[in-house]
Design a protein around this motif. Structure first.
Motif, mmCIF file in Angstrom:
data_model
loop_
_atom_site.group_PDB
_atom_site.id
_atom_site.type_symbol
_atom_site.label_atom_id
_atom_site.label_comp_id
_atom_site.label_asym_id
_atom_site.label_seq_id
_atom_site.Cartn_x
_atom_site.Cartn_y
_atom_site.Cartn_z
ATOM 1 N N ASP A 12 32.391 31.561 46.987
ATOM 2 C CA ASP A 12 33.410 32.584 47.014
ATOM 3 C C ASP A 12 33.802 33.003 45.775
ATOM 4 O O ASP A 12 33.535 32.261 44.650
ATOM 5 N N LEU A 13 34.213 34.327 45.613
ATOM 6 C CA LEU A 13 34.332 34.871 44.387
ATOM 7 C C LEU A 13 35.786 34.953 43.866
ATOM 8 O O LEU A 13 36.636 34.710 44.562
ATOM 9 N N PHE A 14 35.809 34.603 42.306
ATOM 10 C CA PHE A 14 37.148 34.450 41.676
ATOM 11 C C PHE A 14 37.233 35.244 40.674
ATOM 12 O O PHE A 14 36.180 36.010 39.951
ATOM 13 N N ILE A 15 38.504 35.750 40.194
ATOM 14 C CA ILE A 15 38.642 36.577 38.997
ATOM 15 C C ILE A 15 39.514 35.821 38.122
ATOM 16 O O ILE A 15 40.205 35.000 38.337
ATOM 17 N N THR A 16 39.299 36.129 36.576
ATOM 18 C CA THR A 16 40.159 35.851 35.589
ATOM 19 C C THR A 16 41.033 37.247 35.030
ATOM 20 O O THR A 16 40.859 38.330 35.498
ATOM 21 N N ASP A 17 41.629 36.898 34.169
ATOM 22 C CA ASP A 17 42.281 38.062 33.462
ATOM 23 C C ASP A 17 41.185 38.426 32.450
ATOM 24 O O ASP A 17 40.116 38.391 32.513
ATOM 25 N N GLY A 18 41.878 39.572 31.643
ATOM 26 C CA GLY A 18 41.122 40.056 30.802
ATOM 27 C C GLY A 18 41.339 39.625 29.374
ATOM 28 O O GLY A 18 41.286 38.448 29.108
ATOM 29 N N GLY A 19 41.348 40.491 28.154
ATOM 30 C CA GLY A 19 41.595 40.086 27.026
ATOM 31 C C GLY A 19 43.099 39.765 26.717
ATOM 32 O O GLY A 19 43.686 41.036 26.104
ATOM 33 N N LEU A 20 43.871 39.044 26.836
ATOM 34 C CA LEU A 20 45.144 38.803 26.881
ATOM 35 C C LEU A 20 45.591 39.169 25.412
ATOM 36 O O LEU A 20 46.488 40.005 25.235
#
Length: 305
Positions: A12-20
């Motif tokens: 399954d696909l996951f995402i993270t955030d970007g450049g906090l």
């Protein structure tokens, strides 16, 4: 801990955030001493900025019905960086626990969205330059403090981001395994696809795996533009299947050039997304997408478009 599957346990696909950090410094114009995002917890404005920032990613994950990987804002919350900010040992432990608690509360506010909390570990020194290199034993001794603290707060996994040589990674893996924690190693690369210490990505991963008996649950690459490391990921070689995630920089500039930038280089979100998709097409084992320096919700959204 959650009952949700971790990225290496599913396709399954996951995402993270970007450049906090780059979002806070360049877009929100919030000062982060030593690039330490945990300092945001010290004020109501900072806490609100963190809530607003992550809320966008919860909404994105909910829209696509995928799981969000939430890193605690503890990338700089190890002993040396905290000491530079005047914090002592007991304060550092409390700070790490406070960061996990903040993320747990944020998770509860978005209970409709599947999410995992990763205890984030950063390099002892500069992620871009190899200085004061540790042996694997020294790295184990050093990082055990933060790893044990985050593990005691029942995070779902430990993720070490922006590592630039194998020995530090090995020490972190040993510390995490001692706490019976799933552990992820994320290396950064220079424009030539090699780690800042000169190791190839292949050699770094194979060295860590050999020394720890395949200790990391998976690997990632972060804080590098896709054009920097795509040629290093030779399709069909077994070691590339150990890489499950990529968190890319928006800019194709080198680390040295980024250090000198006074204005944010946020690149082209559409172009970046295409470059990320090209890598994923060649490496279907990669199921974690996200951003690093210069990226924000626009870039991660385009990766899912």
């Amino acid at each position: 801990m959650t009952k949700l599957k971790l990225p290496h346990q599913t396709n399954d696909l996951f995402i993270t955030d970007g450049g906090l950090e780059t979002v806070m410094v360049f877009q929100k114009e919030i000062d982060l001493p030593l690039f330490a995002s945990f300092t945001l917890l010290g004020s109501e404005n900072g806490r609100n900025a963190l809530r607003d920032y992550f809320s966008d990613y919860f909404e994105l994950a909910d829209k696509h019905k995928i799981t969000l990987l939430l890193d605690t804002p503890t990338w700089r919350a190890n002993r040396d960086w905290c000491n530079k900010l005047g914090l002592k040992t007991k304060e550092i432990q409390a700070l790490n626990l406070k960061c996990v608690s903040f993320m747990r509360n944020l998770q509860a506010q978005h209970a409709q969205t599947d999410s995992l909390i990763s205890g984030c570990i950063g390099p002892r020194n500069d992620g871009y330059v190899v200085t004061e290199r540790m042996t694997m034993e020294e790295a184990y001794e050093y990082h055990s403090e933060q790893v044990a603290t985050l593990a005691s707060a029942d995070v779902d996994l430990i993720t070490a981001l922006t590592l630039n040589y194998p020995d530090e990674a090995i020490g972190i893996v040993k510390a995490a395994k001692e706490c019976n924690m799933p552990v992820v190693i994320s290396f950064t690369t220079e424009t030539d696809g090699r780690l800042p210490d000169g190791s190839s990505l292949k050699d770094a991963i194979e060295t860590v795996d050999k020394t720890t008996g395949g200790g990391p649950d998976y690997y990632m690459v972060n804080c590098a533009h896709p054009t920097h490391f795509e040629t290093a990921l030779l399709a069909g070689e077994c070691w590339t299947k150990r890489i499950k995630g990529i968190r890319t920089n928006a800019s194709c500039k080198s680390h040295a050039e980024l250090d000198e930038c006074e204005v944010l280089d946020d690149g082209d979100p559409v172009e970046l997304a295409m470059q990320v998709k090209n890598i994923v097409d060649q490496h279907p084992s990669i199921n974690i997408l996200g951003g690093c320096c210069g990226t924000d919700i626009r870039h991660v959204s385009k990766m899912l478009a």
